[in-house]
Design a protein around this motif. Structure first.
Motif, short mmCIF file in Angstrom:
data_model
loop_
_atom_site.label_atom_id
_atom_site.label_comp_id
_atom_site.label_asym_id
_atom_site.label_seq_id
_atom_site.Cartn_x
_atom_site.Cartn_y
_atom_site.Cartn_z
N SER A 360 -16.38 22.80 16.54
CA SER A 360 -15.02 23.32 16.55
C SER A 360 -14.13 22.26 15.93
CB SER A 360 -14.57 23.63 17.98
OG SER A 360 -13.19 23.95 18.01
N ASN A 361 -13.29 22.68 14.96
CA ASN A 361 -12.45 21.75 14.23
C ASN A 361 -10.99 22.14 14.35
OD1 ASN A 361 -14.87 20.48 12.86
ND2 ASN A 361 -15.01 22.55 12.01
N SER A 362 -10.11 21.16 14.33
CA SER A 362 -8.66 21.40 14.32
C SER A 362 -8.06 20.73 13.10
CB SER A 362 -8.01 20.85 15.59
OG SER A 362 -8.39 21.61 16.71
N LEU A 363 -7.11 21.42 12.49
CA LEU A 363 -6.46 20.92 11.29
C LEU A 363 -5.02 20.54 11.60
CD1 LEU A 363 -6.60 20.55 8.16
CD2 LEU A 363 -5.76 22.91 7.97
N ALA A 364 -4.65 19.33 11.24
CA ALA A 364 -3.28 18.86 11.42
C ALA A 364 -2.92 17.95 10.25
CB ALA A 364 -3.12 18.12 12.75
N SER A 365 -1.83 18.28 9.57
CA SER A 365 -1.36 17.48 8.42
C SER A 365 -2.44 17.32 7.37
CB SER A 365 -0.87 16.11 8.89
OG SER A 365 0.14 16.23 9.85
N GLY A 366 -3.24 18.39 7.16
CA GLY A 366 -4.25 18.36 6.12
C GLY A 366 -5.51 17.60 6.47
N ILE A 367 -5.64 17.15 7.72
CA ILE A 367 -6.82 16.37 8.13
C ILE A 367 -7.50 17.07 9.30
CG2 ILE A 367 -7.63 14.15 9.03
CD1 ILE A 367 -5.22 12.85 7.67
N ALA A 848 1.60 28.66 15.81
CA ALA A 848 2.22 27.46 16.37
C ALA A 848 1.32 26.82 17.42
CB ALA A 848 3.58 27.83 16.99
N GLY A 849 1.04 25.54 17.26
CA GLY A 849 0.23 24.82 18.23
C GLY A 849 -1.26 24.92 18.00
N ALA A 850 -1.70 25.78 17.06
CA ALA A 850 -3.12 25.94 16.78
C ALA A 850 -3.42 25.40 15.38
CB ALA A 850 -3.53 27.40 16.88
N GLY A 851 -4.64 25.00 15.15
CA GLY A 851 -5.01 24.46 13.85
C GLY A 851 -6.42 24.80 13.47
N SER A 852 -6.73 26.10 13.45
CA SER A 852 -8.08 26.55 13.14
C SER A 852 -8.04 27.49 11.95
CB SER A 852 -8.70 27.26 14.36
OG SER A 852 -10.01 27.69 14.06
N PRO A 853 -8.31 27.00 10.72
CA PRO A 853 -8.30 27.87 9.55
C PRO A 853 -9.43 28.89 9.60
CG PRO A 853 -8.19 25.54 8.93
CD PRO A 853 -8.56 25.59 10.38
N ASP A 854 -9.34 29.89 8.70
CA ASP A 854 -10.39 30.90 8.59
C ASP A 854 -11.75 30.24 8.37
OD1 ASP A 854 -8.46 32.88 8.78
OD2 ASP A 854 -8.21 33.03 6.61
N ILE A 855 -12.78 30.85 8.94
CA ILE A 855 -14.14 30.34 8.78
C ILE A 855 -14.84 31.18 7.71
CG2 ILE A 855 -16.34 29.93 9.93
CD1 ILE A 855 -14.71 29.79 12.58
N TYR A 856 -15.24 30.52 6.62
CA TYR A 856 -15.91 31.18 5.51
C TYR A 856 -17.42 30.98 5.58
CZ TYR A 856 -11.67 32.32 2.82
OH TYR A 856 -10.49 32.86 2.39
N GLU A 857 -18.14 31.98 5.10
CA GLU A 857 -19.59 31.85 4.91
C GLU A 857 -19.84 31.48 3.46
OE1 GLU A 857 -23.60 34.67 4.84
OE2 GLU A 857 -21.76 35.40 5.80
N LYS A 904 -18.74 20.39 -0.24
CA LYS A 904 -19.50 19.60 0.71
C LYS A 904 -18.92 18.19 0.83
CE LYS A 904 -24.33 18.94 2.07
NZ LYS A 904 -25.74 19.16 1.68
N GLY A 905 -18.76 17.72 2.04
CA GLY A 905 -18.19 16.42 2.29
C GLY A 905 -16.69 16.43 2.46
N LYS A 906 -16.05 17.52 2.05
CA LYS A 906 -14.60 17.64 2.19
C LYS A 906 -14.22 18.69 3.22
CE LYS A 906 -10.38 18.75 -0.39
NZ LYS A 906 -9.82 19.15 -1.70
N ASP A 907 -14.83 19.85 3.12
CA ASP A 907 -14.53 20.92 4.05
C ASP A 907 -15.24 20.68 5.38
OD1 ASP A 907 -12.95 22.24 2.19
OD2 ASP A 907 -14.65 23.36 1.37
N ALA A 908 -14.62 21.15 6.44
CA ALA A 908 -15.21 21.00 7.78
C ALA A 908 -16.23 22.10 8.03
CB ALA A 908 -14.11 21.04 8.84
N VAL A 909 -17.43 21.74 8.49
CA VAL A 909 -18.48 22.71 8.79
C VAL A 909 -18.27 23.22 10.22
CG1 VAL A 909 -20.94 23.07 9.10
CG2 VAL A 909 -20.11 21.68 7.19
N ARG A 910 -18.14 24.55 10.36
CA ARG A 910 -18.01 25.16 11.70
C ARG A 910 -19.38 25.49 12.27
NH1 ARG A 910 -17.86 26.85 16.20
NH2 ARG A 910 -16.25 28.15 17.16
N PHE A 911 -20.22 26.14 11.46
CA PHE A 911 -21.61 26.39 11.82
C PHE A 911 -22.48 26.04 10.62
CE2 PHE A 911 -19.18 29.91 13.83
CZ PHE A 911 -19.43 29.65 15.17
#
Length: 927
Positions: A360-367, A848-857, A904-911
């Protein structure tokens, strides 16, 4: 079982009767793919003949060892002669024949002759069937299926242009997932074979029993209107052209399981059949929810103490996969009537290991920051046991009645071992989920086909379906320890009830579906051409009852020593008390929303015209009216779960085909269809999902989706077995159904369903099937087939702050196949490649208060290889399948910017998942 044995014995005895004779059989269709009833089929030079049935079939018994010429005549059609029809001992020469309309008055028999030979006529008819469809469609003929090595409908469909198969059985058409597709069997609407998704498992039907498959990509009013991707029509054989009996045995393995440790739940006696024998059932002392709630804490805990202590999986060596299939058919004369039938049984057991990363990843200020990072090892044993039977009687050339039935049990027995870290709590976690999911699907159909006159036809049908879903004793157990220090793992449990650890969940679902309908069609002459008008009605009633019983162990007062015990002993009966103190208690997780019922009533009627304007333009048009009455939750209006809606939809459809020349079509179509939410999506039900680490919540306020469809397509059929097509399509979705994510912490996140305002898709499609013989003699047995699609989709809603691609919609789809076929040698080799573009798997939450972008396959390259070789005078066949040769990791990722492609190496892996390569070997013998 004795009745089945007797039937197979009868089939085997009947086979010997063909020893010195043979058969010529086939089907006669016209230029609109309609069967020609009452056509006379004669052997040139011999007296007598036979008449085709109301669905166009005929069979002639004749001495073997010769070649014959056939003559076919029918009122309103040009006479056709087919030469060099060879008959061998005990064999059947099956022909596909297309008759051309007479250009003279329909009331006379024309004598204009058309000549062909057997091979050329059958090959031409296969192409004619697709070329003469009344809409944008892909067709797989009986001849194509006969020459392919495919074992079931799912394998056949994966060769179809614009289609791909998920999990070996669920179809994706035009990049649209199963929600947007619909299935029919012999003209009767099928219901879902899965309890929580709208889909049909196409691996249920053996390929040898299929007559043809048609995938409609544009709507015509005579068929149900609840789809937008594809309508898959599977038509099985009613009366076989000859007796047959096949047996198939198979085995195999997955590279991630063979020779390695494998974990499973402690089995019952009938686990190998996919049936729980009661091992996982509640104790007999448990009666009902209401009576349980009246018990004291001590009495409740006494029931929990009686339940089996099976919280740790057992370790075994992974066994080989096993498969068995047997099917047979017969045709005979009973009391002067032609009768026939077939029966098939199948068994398949496969073992699978998935290596999953679950974050599970959270995004804030592009990080991105990581909330938790789990490693899930999932071991699953999948069992499929099924049977299919059909029986038909041809009362005369103009009346036929048929009955069909399918029963299938599909069970997944899985263990998921989890380890990892929860950064939000600074805890290391390890745990296990044990699950046994048993789905039983049953359908039976009765249908009649009658030619009331030369121009008037009646079809009627009735069907009854059952879908039972049963999940007994789904257990979850979790241990944790601090990331700081050297404290040992302790059981996660408290004085409150939780679905996440120490829980035991039972789920039951029962669907009963009743379907009936029929249609009348009248043919007449107008403008010097044959015209048809058709009207019909369908009724479908669906009843559902879902009930979940959720229980959990709890610890009234903390007992650190007790929580140190391993999963094998921690919930031993001696560790339970009376619901108080420092020993475990047992209680139900209460909630009215864990139970719901549903009832839907669909009344549908249609009026459709099939008009021929001159020799080149054909227009099929009309409208369908669907009245849908739906009750979900409870029958009591005062109950908060009660939701009752009634909607009425008029669904127009127009399909125009312009024949530029005998080899070229241009098609234009426009229509409106609907997509209705699944009953699970409409319920208040809220169940925790172990993999997602979140709850899945229904929404009773969901609306149906209305879809406007437009298609334009160019088709070229250069020669037999070849096709080229190019097309464009557009779809507008009003109130599409999307899964929405609401982020929480520690498993408190929720997935629900909503209706954004609108969405649209635009697509371009190309299809090519080309023989390579013109490249030289070395390529004469090679055929290449390829299809691809580019699809742009967008969904918008200001209220939900949504502006993105449609969930589940791929921007492109590529299928390429290279086929090598030497029919005389009985050798068939197929190499298939598939790639689907990145698509949204799960919708994120950036509110507001959440930071979970769409999860792509992420896209993944799939290569499958298959070789089949016939032996022993083509009665036997060995088949080797190697699937997912590349075994690429499947990534589900989240972007920190607007670039949706996986970096790869930049995007966050969800699964991430790795499936392994499957290797399967089978042998089939035809008696």
């Amino acid at each position: 079982m004795s009745k089945i044995s007797a039937l197979f014995l009868f089939i085997l005895m009947s086979l010997t009767a063909l020893a010195q004779t043979g058969k010529i059989s086939g089907r006669i269709l016209d230029e609109k793919n309609q069967p020609v009833a009452g056509a006379t089929v004669k052997i040139v030079g011999l007296s007598g003949g036979v008449t085709s049935s109301n669905d166009g079939y005929f069979t002639i018994n004749i001495n073997a060892g010769k070649k014959y010429n056939l003559e076919i005549t029918a009122v309103g059609y040009e006479k056709k002669t087919i030469e060099d029809v060879e008959v061998v001992k005990g064999g059947v020469n099956e022909l596909s024949i297309t008759l051309s309309f007479s250009k003279s008055n329909l009331s006379t028999v024309t004598v204009t002759a058309q000549r062909s030979n057997a091979r050329r006529e059958t090959a031409a008819s296969i192409i004619s069937f697709q070329k003469n469809t009344n809409t944008v469609a892909s067709v797989i003929s009986a001849e194509t299926i006969r020459r392919s090595p495919d074992r079931n409908t799912g394998e056949v469909l994966k060769r179809t242009p614009g289609a791909s198969i998920q999990e070996g059985r669920f179809i994706v058409v035009r990049g649209l997932a199963d929600r947007y597709n619909q299935a029919m069997l012999n003209g009767i609407l099928l219901t879902s074979t899965e309890p929580d998704r709208k889909t049909f498992s196409f691996d249920l039907i053996p390929a040898s029993m299929i007559d043809n498959i048609v995938i409609n990509k544009a709507f015509v009013p005579e068929y149900p209107g609840e789809w937008a991707g594809g309508l898959i029509q599977v038509n099985t054989k009613d009366i076989p052209s000859a007796n047959f009996f096949n047996v198939q045995l198979g085995t195999g393995f997955n590279t991630q399981t063979i020779g390695k440790d494998f974990y499973r739940d402690k089995p019952g006696k009938y686990d190998w059949l996919g049936i729980d024998d009661g091992t996982r059932a509640l104790p007999s002392s448990y009666t009902t929810k209401s009576e349980f709630d009246l018990l004291t804490s001590a009495e409740k805990t006494a029931i929990g103490k009686q339940m089996r202590n099976a919280w740790a999986p057992e370790k075994i060596s992974a066994p080989f996969n096993a498969a068995f299939q047997m099917n047979g058919g017969f045709t005979s004369k009973w009391f002067g009537k032609t009768v026939g039938g077939s029966i098939g049984i199948s068994y398949n057991k496969s073992n699978r290991f998935l290596k999953l990363d679950n974050r599970s990843n959270s995004l804030a200020s592009g990080i991105f920051s990581t909330n938790y990072d789990f490693q899930d090892d999932r071991f699953s044993q999948n069992i499929t046991v099924g049977a299919l039977a059909s029986f038909a009687v041809q009362l005369n050339s103009f009346n036929k009645i048929s009955a069909k039935a399918i029963i299938n049990t599909n069970t997944t027995n899985s263990v998921t071992n989890r380890s990892g870290i929860d950064y939000t709590r600074d805890e290391l976690l390890r745990g296990t989920e044990l699950s046994f999911k048993q789905n039983t699907f049953f359908t039976t159909q009765l249908a009649g086909d009658h030619s009331l006159s030369k121009s008037l036809k009646l079809k009627w049908y009735g069907a009854f379906n059952i879908l039972d879903g049963y999940i007994p004793d789904q257990r979850r157990i979790l241990y944790s320890k601090s990331t700081i220090g050297t404290d040992p793992y302790k059981l996660v449990i408290s004085n409150s009830l939780s679905q996440q650890s120490g829980s035991r969940i039972y789920q039951d679902l029962s669907d009963y579906i009743y379907t009936a309908g029929g249609d009348l069609s009248e043919s007449f002459e107008l403008f010097g051409q044959k015209q048809t008008v058709k009207a019909g009605y369908m009724l479908q009633i669906k009843d559902r009852l879902y009930d979940a019983k959720l229980f959990a162990n709890y610890l009234p007062s903390d007992n650190a020593n007790l929580r140190l015990q391993p999963a094998t002993t921690v919930f031993d009966s001696t560790n339970f008390g009376n619901g108080t103190g420092t020993l475990f208690g047992f209680d139900a997780i209460k909630g009215r929303n864990f139970r719901y019922l549903a009832n839907t009533i669909l009344n549908a009627g249609f009026l459709q015209f099939d008009n021929q304007f001159g020799s080149k333009l054909r227009v099929v048009w009309g409208g369908r009216f669907e009245h849908y009455d739906q009750l979900v939750g409870s029958v009591k209006t005062w109950d908060p779960r009660h939701t009752h809606t009634v909607v009425q939809d008029f669904l127009p459809g127009l399909n125009a085909t312009y024949k530029v020349n005998p080899k070229t079509n241009i098609r234009v179509s426009g229509s409106q269809t609907v997509i209705r939410p699944e009953l699970r999506e409409l319920s208040f039900l809220n169940i925790y999902d172990f993999e997602l680490n979140a709850s899945v919540q229904g929404n009773p306020n969901l609306k149906r989706t209305k879809v406007t469809n437009f298609d334009l397509r160019y088709e070229l059929y250069p020669r037999s077995g070849e096709v080229f097509s190019a097309g464009a399509f557009y779809k507008y979705f009003a109130n599409p159904i999307e899964q929405i994510f609401n982020e929480g912490s520690g498993g408190a996140s929720t997935f629900s369903y909503q209706n954004p305002e609108k969405a649209n898709t635009f697509g371009l499609e190309l299809e090519l099937r080309k023989k390579l013989d013109k490249l030289g003699s070395a390529f004469k047995n090679f055929t290449v087939q390829a299809n691809g699609a580019y699809i742009y989709s967008r969904i918008k809603d200001q209220g939900f702050k949504v502006d993105r691609p449609l969930q589940g919609q791929s921007p492109y789809l590529v299928n390429v196949g290279l086929l090598y076929d030497v029919e005389k040698a009985g050798l068939n080799i197929t190499l298939l490649y598939n790639r689907i573009g990145e698509r949204i798997y799960l919708v994120g939450d950036l509110s507001a208060g959440a930071g979970s972008p769409d999860i792509y396959e992420a896209p993944r390259d799939l290569i499958d290889f298959q070789v089949a070789k016939k032996v022993w005078k083509k009665k036997g066949e060995f088949r080797l399948n190697i699937s997912d040769i590349l075994n690429q990791t499947q990534y589900f990722y989240q972007n920190a910017d607007s670039n949706t492609r996986y970096e790869k190496g930049k995007d966050a892996v969800r699964f991430s998942r790795k499936f392994g390569t499957g290797v399967n070997l089978s042998f089939n013998y035809s008696f």
